[in-house]
Design an enzyme around this catalytic site. Sequence first.
Site, PDB file in Angstrom:
ATOM      1  N   CYS A  55      17.126  11.836  76.814  1.00 57.26           N
ATOM      2  CA  CYS A  55      18.315  12.308  76.093  1.00 57.26           C
ATOM      3  C   CYS A  55      17.974  12.619  74.647  1.00 57.26           C
ATOM      4  O   CYS A  55      17.440  11.779  73.924  1.00 57.26           O
ATOM      5  CB  CYS A  55      19.414  11.251  76.159  1.00 57.26           C
ATOM      6  SG  CYS A  55      20.860  11.651  75.174  1.00 57.26           S
ATOM      7  N   TYR A  86      24.876  23.526  77.201  1.00 60.13           N
ATOM      8  CA  TYR A  86      24.584  22.146  77.592  1.00 60.13           C
ATOM      9  C   TYR A  86      24.904  21.891  79.060  1.00 60.13           C
ATOM     10  O   TYR A  86      24.103  21.314  79.793  1.00 60.13           O
ATOM     11  CB  TYR A  86      25.393  21.198  76.703  1.00 60.13           C
ATOM     12  CG  TYR A  86      25.214  19.734  77.014  1.00 60.13           C
ATOM     13  CD1 TYR A  86      24.014  19.079  76.735  1.00 60.13           C
ATOM     14  CD2 TYR A  86      26.252  18.989  77.564  1.00 60.13           C
ATOM     15  CE1 TYR A  86      23.851  17.730  77.007  1.00 60.13           C
ATOM     16  CE2 TYR A  86      26.095  17.638  77.843  1.00 60.13           C
ATOM     17  CZ  TYR A  86      24.897  17.016  77.561  1.00 60.13           C
ATOM     18  OH  TYR A  86      24.739  15.683  77.843  1.00 60.13           O
ATOM     19  N   GLU A  98      15.635  18.605  77.575  1.00 61.53           N
ATOM     20  CA  GLU A  98      16.262  18.365  76.272  1.00 61.53           C
ATOM     21  C   GLU A  98      15.158  18.050  75.268  1.00 61.53           C
ATOM     22  O   GLU A  98      14.425  17.077  75.432  1.00 61.53           O
ATOM     23  CB  GLU A  98      17.256  17.209  76.359  1.00 61.53           C
ATOM     24  CG  GLU A  98      18.456  17.514  77.242  1.00 61.53           C
ATOM     25  CD  GLU A  98      19.545  16.462  77.159  1.00 61.53           C
ATOM     26  OE1 GLU A  98      19.446  15.573  76.285  1.00 61.53           O
ATOM     27  OE2 GLU A  98      20.496  16.533  77.954  1.00 61.53           O
ATOM     28  N   ASP A 133      18.963   7.933  83.135  1.00 59.40           N
ATOM     29  CA  ASP A 133      19.230   9.367  83.033  1.00 59.40           C
ATOM     30  C   ASP A 133      18.299  10.095  83.993  1.00 59.40           C
ATOM     31  O   ASP A 133      17.081  10.109  83.799  1.00 59.40           O
ATOM     32  CB  ASP A 133      19.004   9.872  81.603  1.00 59.40           C
ATOM     33  CG  ASP A 133      20.004   9.297  80.624  1.00 59.40           C
ATOM     34  OD1 ASP A 133      21.141   9.009  81.041  1.00 59.40           O
ATOM     35  OD2 ASP A 133      19.654   9.133  79.444  1.00 59.40           O
ATOM     36  N   CYS A 203      22.591   6.004  73.387  1.00 59.50           N
ATOM     37  CA  CYS A 203      21.181   6.244  73.059  1.00 59.50           C
ATOM     38  C   CYS A 203      20.338   5.693  74.192  1.00 59.50           C
ATOM     39  O   CYS A 203      20.276   4.480  74.386  1.00 59.50           O
ATOM     40  CB  CYS A 203      20.807   5.567  71.739  1.00 59.50           C
ATOM     41  SG  CYS A 203      19.045   5.694  71.343  1.00 59.50           S
ATOM     42  N   CYS A 212       0.479   2.790  71.277  1.00 59.56           N
ATOM     43  CA  CYS A 212      -0.399   3.919  71.514  1.00 59.56           C
ATOM     44  C   CYS A 212      -1.533   3.919  70.481  1.00 59.56           C
ATOM     45  O   CYS A 212      -1.278   4.063  69.275  1.00 59.56           O
ATOM     46  CB  CYS A 212       0.376   5.232  71.424  1.00 59.56           C
ATOM     47  SG  CYS A 212      -0.631   6.702  71.740  1.00 59.56           S
TER      48      CYS A 212
END
Length: 221
Positions: A55, A86, A98, A133, A203, A212
């Site tokens: 998202c 959208y 996105e 999502d 969120c 990383c």
Amino acid sequence: MFLHRRTPQLPTPQEALRGRPTPEFTVPSRHTVLGNALLGPYPEGLEVADFAMGCFWGAERKFWQTDGVWTTLVGYQGGYTENPAYEEVCSGLTGHTEAVRVVYDPRVVTYEQLLKVFWESHDPTQGFRQGNDVGTQYRSAVYTHSPAQAAAVAASREAYQKVLTGSGHGEISTEILPAEGRPFWPAEAAHQQYLDKNPAGYCGIGGTGVSCPIGVAPAGE
């Protein structure tokens, strides 16, 4: 956001929605947090990076909070439909993901440091989803703007895969392609800096918890 019950699948160019030659909406002129212009041309010396990590509301906030970032804007990239809306992107019929466009000052923040934010802020092993999502529009992606960016992405992917594998995670599924030929279509005004306008808004950003190792200090140090 939208949770699709069917198994996500990218459309072919022939299956994708046709789109339109001009957008159906206007994009705000200024960033609500940083105060700088959303659309180019940008000041000399700044560079552009494009990332997709689920998202785009939470993803954009991660980058505008990063020192050296001059402006950010959200949009749709990596698909076939011109000037998508959208709802069209969320249908899975445009092929876009996105994305967040990050305009940054390389004298303050390096592309490698932006990649660290990218990799650590989501789970790049989930394919066509990010957490709850589900859909092709939530796939992980990096669209590069130069051979140097492409080389940096490849190196960071290899380094991150090693530590992810060592932590029990699967293979990175991130789409890594040149930005050339893959236009970035800015999203509607309501989506630009969404979490600044709606601090309690949704969120979906959440990383693997694995640092990383791309030439900067590990997370938490």
